[in-house]
Design an enzyme around this catalytic site. Structure first.
Site, PDB file in Angstrom:
ATOM      1  N   ARG A  14      44.782  37.235  38.473  1.00  0.00           N
ATOM      2  CA  ARG A  14      43.398  37.505  38.103  1.00  0.00           C
ATOM      3  C   ARG A  14      43.271  39.000  37.829  1.00  0.00           C
ATOM      4  NH1 ARG A  14      39.737  34.899  42.727  1.00  0.00           N
ATOM      5  NH2 ARG A  14      38.029  35.725  41.456  1.00  0.00           N
ATOM      6  N   HIS A  15      42.226  39.391  37.137  1.00  0.00           N
ATOM      7  CA  HIS A  15      41.902  40.810  36.936  1.00  0.00           C
ATOM      8  C   HIS A  15      41.656  41.463  38.299  1.00  0.00           C
ATOM      9  CE1 HIS A  15      37.908  39.459  38.011  1.00  0.00           C
ATOM     10  NE2 HIS A  15      38.129  38.426  37.189  1.00  0.00           N
TER      11      HIS A  15
ATOM     12  N   ARG B  31      37.022  42.961  32.149  1.00  0.00           N
ATOM     13  CA  ARG B  31      37.760  43.126  33.405  1.00  0.00           C
ATOM     14  C   ARG B  31      39.249  42.820  33.276  1.00  0.00           C
ATOM     15  NH1 ARG B  31      34.053  38.961  33.450  1.00  0.00           N
ATOM     16  NH2 ARG B  31      34.487  36.943  34.439  1.00  0.00           N
TER      17      ARG B  31
ATOM     18  N   GLU C  31      36.810  33.279  31.089  1.00  0.00           N
ATOM     19  CA  GLU C  31      36.467  32.500  32.277  1.00  0.00           C
ATOM     20  C   GLU C  31      35.556  31.321  31.920  1.00  0.00           C
ATOM     21  OE1 GLU C  31      37.292  31.234  34.676  1.00  0.00           O
ATOM     22  OE2 GLU C  31      36.724  32.149  36.576  1.00  0.00           O
TER      23      GLU C  31
ATOM     24  N   ASN D 159      32.340  40.587  41.069  1.00  0.00           N
ATOM     25  CA  ASN D 159      33.027  40.059  42.261  1.00  0.00           C
ATOM     26  C   ASN D 159      32.453  40.712  43.509  1.00  0.00           C
ATOM     27  OD1 ASN D 159      36.286  40.112  40.633  1.00  0.00           O
ATOM     28  ND2 ASN D 159      34.943  38.355  40.966  1.00  0.00           N
TER      29      ASN D 159
ATOM     30  N   HIS E 161      41.383  34.713  34.838  1.00  0.00           N
ATOM     31  CA  HIS E 161      40.238  34.512  35.738  1.00  0.00           C
ATOM     32  C   HIS E 161      40.503  33.301  36.620  1.00  0.00           C
ATOM     33  CE1 HIS E 161      37.869  37.141  33.020  1.00  0.00           C
ATOM     34  NE2 HIS E 161      38.661  36.612  32.107  1.00  0.00           N
TER      35      HIS E 161
HETATM   36  O1  F6P Z   1      33.692  34.424  41.006  1.00  0.00           O
HETATM   37  C1  F6P Z   1      34.639  34.705  40.045  1.00  0.00           C
HETATM   38  C2  F6P Z   1      34.747  33.576  39.040  1.00  0.00           C
HETATM   39  O2  F6P Z   1      35.781  33.906  38.155  1.00  0.00           O
HETATM   40  C3  F6P Z   1      33.454  33.277  38.270  1.00  0.00           C
HETATM   41  O3  F6P Z   1      33.236  34.082  37.142  1.00  0.00           O
HETATM   42  C4  F6P Z   1      33.619  31.804  37.958  1.00  0.00           C
HETATM   43  O4  F6P Z   1      32.408  31.176  37.627  1.00  0.00           O
HETATM   44  C5  F6P Z   1      34.238  31.306  39.241  1.00  0.00           C
HETATM   45  O5  F6P Z   1      35.080  32.332  39.697  1.00  0.00           O
HETATM   46  C6  F6P Z   1      35.030  30.035  39.084  1.00  0.00           C
HETATM   47  O6  F6P Z   1      35.351  29.531  40.363  1.00  0.00           O
HETATM   48  P1  F6P Z   1      34.591  28.242  40.934  1.00  0.00           P
HETATM   49  O7  F6P Z   1      34.916  27.154  39.947  1.00  0.00           O
HETATM   50  O8  F6P Z   1      35.218  28.014  42.286  1.00  0.00           O
HETATM   51  O9  F6P Z   1      33.121  28.502  40.987  1.00  0.00           O
END
Ligand code: F6P
Length: 405
Positions: free
Chosen positions: A220-221, A271, A291, A227, A357
């Site tokens: 990941r970044h 990012r 993402e 975050n 991501h």
């Molecule tokens: O929180 C970081 C992130 O990359 C968000 O931008 C994204 O919506 C999420 O993680 C995805 O993870 P999850 O599917 O568990 O919500």
């Protein structure tokens, strides 16, 4: 059956030690990852489970009527298992057996027709003595058939088995229906009358598959401003901690790969681009690596989503794989758009570092590690950790490096 729901039987064809099982398993893993229930049915495994291991070459002699009847019976039972599974829950069943005679294939085609399933052949052809020898040594000597036998003797025996199959081998003909012939380790492909969405995916996949072993690194970044404040989505910059990670990442890549070749892929979001900057290497920016699109929830914290859209929050908790954010995406959507990235990754002959991501990397990881779909949204892909994956013929080696600043 509607065209979009057609069920498929993929019939592997080829002499022993040509890489049929390797190809069958790769195709199965890819199709499963795309969301089509797919399973490989292997006749050799049933033979060993039923008759016990330890059969020498002469057992496979086509002029030995009695043994041929036994082998034929086992091949048919393997196929019965496949048909039964397709009827119950499967979408694509792959028959991994030599199927080198026209009689056998005609019989299989007839059974597919009766059951109302489509079929196509994947024939693996390779006459390079060196490749066959490597294949035998790498994959066959460990077989329970050769337990307790010296390796040179086992190689001789396996060669004799191949020679017996060669006597009765007939390549797939144009009048047998759709086929793909994969020749000389994917150097050449012949595609004949392949029609349908699933076979087209398989052809695209096989065309790009190559067999050089090289690692794929996923990270990941570095930590972003979003975050740090618990918000999802957005396009925020790295925090000081995130920038410190990008320095550690650059050192890690230099010490692992020196000035040597490693490709760097990022998404189009700030990012990941910032995380790549200190690497001092060319990068490819991919929109498909962006993402998961959280739609109307983009920029919110999970607590805010729970308050503003409790129904959405609950629906996602119930089925995270299929849940689609209003005006956004689901995990299944993400997997579909990553198809091209996976095919490109399979095509590369040098290591690739993907700076991505959380959701996107869960999906990519799942492909390499063959994780079942339901588990994908729950995989652990922490920040500041490099996951190095080295796909091999029958498994994938994984190593994790925590580079916490
Ligand atoms: O929180 C970081 C992130 O990359 C968000 O931008 C994204 O919506 C999420 O993680 C995805 O993870 P999850 O599917 O568990 O919500």
């Amino acid at each position: 059956m509607r065209a979009g729901n057609r069920k498929w039987v993929v019939i592997m064809v080829g002499l022993p030690a040509r890489g049929k099982s390797y190809t069958a398993r790769k195709v199965a893993r890819y199709l499963r990852w795309l969301g089509y229930p797919t399973q490989v049915f292997n006749a050799g495994e049933l033979r060993r489970a039923t008759l016990g291991a330890g059969h020498r070459a002469d057992f496979f002699d086509p002029s030995n009527r009695q043994n041929q009847r036994v082998l034929e019976g086992l091949a048919r039972r393997t196929f019965d298992d496949l048909l039964e599974w397709l009827g119950r829950e499967g979408r694509v069943g792959i028959l991994d057996a030599t199927n080198t005679t026209r009689e056998r294939r005609d019989w299989l085609r007839e059974r597919c027709r009766e059951a109302g399933y489509e079929h196509f052949f994947i024939e693996v052809i390779n006459d390079d003595a060196r490749t066959i020898e490597d294949n035998v040594r790498a994959n066959k000597l460990a077989s329970p058939d050769y337990e307790g036998m010296g390796s040179e003797e086992a190689v001789r025996d396996f060669r004799a088995r191949i020679a017996l199959y060669e006597r009765a081998y007939a390549t797939v003909d144009d009048d047998e229906g759709s086929y793909v012939k994969v020749i000389d380790r994917h150097e050449t492909m012949i595609v004949h009358r392949v029609d349908g969405w699933i076979p087209a995916r398989v052809v695209g996949f096989l065309t790009n598959l190559q067999v050089t072993e090289r690692p794929v690194l996923l990270t990941r970044h570095g930590e972003s401003e979003f975050n740090a404040s618990g918000k999802i989505g957005g396009d925020s910059a790295l925090t000081a901690r995130g920038r410190a990670f990008s320095r550690r990442l650059a050192n890690f890549v230099d010490s692992r790969f020196g000035a040597g070749g490693i490709q760097v892929w990022t998404s189009t979001l700030l990012r990941t681009i910032q995380t790549s900057e200190l690497l001092g290497r060319d990068r490819r920016e991919w929109r498909s690596l962006d993402e998961i699109d959280a739609g109307i929830c983009d920029g919110m914290t999970y607590a805010e989503i729970g308050e503003s859209f409790p129904g959405e929050y609950e629906a996602r908790t119930r089925d995270k794989l299929r849940y689609r954010y209003p005006r956004g995406e689901s995990y299944l959507d993400v997997i579909q758009r990553l198809d091209r990235a996976i095919i490109e990754l399979e095509r590369q002959r040098e290591p690739v570092l993907v700076i991505g991501h959380q959701a996107v990397l869960r999906a990519l990881y799942a492909y390499f590690a063959d994780v079942e779909s339901e588990r994908i949204p729950h995989l652990s892909i922490p920040l500041h950790t490099v996951i190095e994956l080295t796909p091999r013929a029958y498994d994938c080696i994984e190593q994790r490096y925590a580079l916490e600043p």
